[in-house]
Every structure is written in C-alpha cells, then in structure tokens.
Design an enzyme around this catalytic site. Structure first.
Site, short mmCIF file in Angstrom:
data_model
loop_
_atom_site.label_atom_id
_atom_site.label_comp_id
_atom_site.label_asym_id
_atom_site.label_seq_id
_atom_site.Cartn_x
_atom_site.Cartn_y
_atom_site.Cartn_z
N ILE A 6 0.86 -1.19 0.00
CA ILE A 6 0.00 0.00 0.00
C ILE A 6 0.89 1.23 0.00
CG2 ILE A 6 -1.86 1.26 1.16
CD1 ILE A 6 -2.35 -1.34 2.81
N GLY A 8 1.53 5.31 0.31
CA GLY A 8 0.89 6.40 1.06
C GLY A 8 0.10 5.88 2.24
N ALA A 9 0.75 5.02 3.04
CA ALA A 9 0.02 4.32 4.10
C ALA A 9 0.14 4.96 5.48
CB ALA A 9 0.50 2.87 4.17
N SER A 11 -0.96 7.73 6.73
CA SER A 11 -2.09 8.51 7.27
C SER A 11 -3.34 8.22 6.45
CB SER A 11 -1.78 10.02 7.25
OG SER A 11 -1.69 10.47 5.91
N GLY A 12 -4.46 8.75 6.93
CA GLY A 12 -5.69 8.72 6.15
C GLY A 12 -6.15 7.36 5.72
N TYR A 161 -5.10 18.33 -10.09
CA TYR A 161 -5.48 17.09 -9.40
C TYR A 161 -6.44 16.27 -10.27
CZ TYR A 161 -7.69 14.07 -5.91
OH TYR A 161 -8.19 12.99 -5.22
#
Length: 263
Positions: A6, A8-9, A11-12, A161
């Site tokens: 995963i 970008g694990a 946070s969030g 984005y």
C-alpha cells in the site's frame, strides 16, 4: 492470504486500509515518505500481524524504481498492489509545484509514480497470478491537455489534481486490456467524496465522509475478484469520465506518458 503493498500508508485512507488488512491475516507492506512515521506504523501493525515498512519519495521516479526493487527482492510473493499515495489540490491559491524530476507535482505523484511502480512490479505480480492492482482515483476527473501535459499555462491546483486522476483512470483501462489473460486484474475507484484526510483539510474543505467510508471499496478490490478494467464509486460499479474510454485519447496519453518518462 495475500502480500499487499500500500503506497501512502502513513495517514488517512492508506493507514486505515493497512490495519484492516493486517487484522484479516494478510502480509502488509506499507510505504511512506517519512522513515520515522513509516517505521512506527509498521511497528503498530506488527502488534496485530505481519508488516514491513518501505520508504520512498514518490516525487522522485528514481526512488519509485528503487522502491519496486526493494519490494520485489524482499517479497517475491507480492500479489496485490494498492496505488493509494497522492497529492491533493494544495492550499487555496497555491501555485504550481514541481517534482524532483521537474514534472508538475500532481501529475508526477498521482499518475507517473503509480505507472512506474506498477510497470516495475508487473513481473512479480504476473508470476503470482491471480494478482490485483488497485488504483485509488477520484470522481474529480478532467482530460489531460496533451499539448500542455505539465500544466505550464493557466495553472490551477484543483484542475491539476483532476487531470492526474483522469490520466490514472484512462491508464487503468488501457493496462487492463494489456493484461487480459495474464491473471492480473487492475481497477480504479473513487473511494468516497472529501474524506477526513490531511489532503482535504489542506484544501480548506469540510470533510463529508470518514476514511472508513472510503476503505470499503479499496478493501473489496484488494481482496476479491471483481473483474478488471472497471471503475467503482465506493463499492458500486460506475462510469469514469467518458473520454477515459476513448481509444484515441488513451493512445495519445500513452505517447505523452512515454515521452514524460523518457521512454
């Protein structure tokens, strides 16, 4: 049980998904940009199961390639990739930012990085088929201007984005066709609208949903066979921007992508 990377694990949404997966018995490989935060997360996850930390700045494509090499060497059994890491709109009125390689930052992190990481890990995923690739996209999609892919003219953070998420969706559909018959599926989803994340708060937006709301779709795609080349809104099949299905648009995007990556 699967071995799942995963991105970008720390946070969030990524953090929430990591805990759900490790509690279900999967081996969870967590990626983060900050070594301290990523190692701490892996330590917390190991209290509940099997986890390992991998550190890379996805704004550097050299680091993306190194990340793929480290993961492939340490876990040749990898069978699920969740491309979750992303850069949001930015603060209201913020200007155009560049990646370490000089690319427009949102295009670099939200699109070029997952393309490079996925390509580098495809031999491992194919060897472990049935395997799955889950691309965390967005309902906010705007076709890329192939004449100005780096958004040098009239820059706007929200549009940047949305362009990056459109390209990710179009790439997903093209890759699904390429991987047809290999046992490797690839899908893209909009997890939930304006989840309670740092990305959303940075944009000065009041959250509408929790990360738990967004996690359901990611978890379903990571752990179940739901076909390939599909777009989901949460757990529901949906339609991406119509242009993302256009073969001509996808062909031009592929050419621009190869150009940006120096192929």
């Amino acid at each position: 049980m699967s071995t799942i990377l995963i991105t970008g694990a720390t946070s969030g949404l990524g953090r929430y998904v990591a805990f759900e997966l490790v509690r279900s018995g999967h081996v969870v490989l967590v990626h983060g940009r900050d070594a301290g935060r990523t190692e701490r997360l892996a330590g917390e996850l190991r209290a509940e199961g099997d986890a390992e930390a991998f550190v890379a700045d996805l704004a550097s494509l050299a680091q993306v390639r190194e990340l793929a090499g480290h993961v492939a060497d340490a876990h040749p059994e990898l069978d699920v990739l969740v491309n979750n890491a992303g850069v949001g709109f930015g603060a209201p009125g913020a200007g155009r930012e560049l990646s370490a390689d000089g690319h427009e930052l949102r295009l670099a992190v939200n699109y070029l990085a997952p393309v490079v990481l996925t390509r580098a890990l495809l031999p491992v995923l194919r060897a472990n088929a049935p395997a799955r690739i889950v691309n965390v996209g967005s309902a906010g999609q705007e076709p890329l201007d192939v004449e100005d892919p780096e958004f040098g003219r009239g820059y706007d953070g929200v549009s940047a984005y949305c362009r990056s998420k459109f390209t990710l969706a179009a790439h997903t559909f093209a890759l699904a066709e390429e991987l047809d018959g290999t046992g490797v599926s690839v899908n893209v989803l909009h997890p939930a609208t304006y989840m309670d994340t740092a990305m959303v708060r940075e944009a000065d937006v009041t959250p509408w949903n929790t990360v738990a709301d967004g996690a359901a779709g990611v978890l379903a795609l990571a752990t179940r066979d739901l076909g390939s080349g599909r777009y989901f809104d949460g757990t529901s099949p949906a339609r991406a921007h119509e242009a993302a299905y256009d073969p001509g648009v996808r062909k031009r995007l592929a050419a621009v992508t190869d150009q940006l990556l120096g192929a």
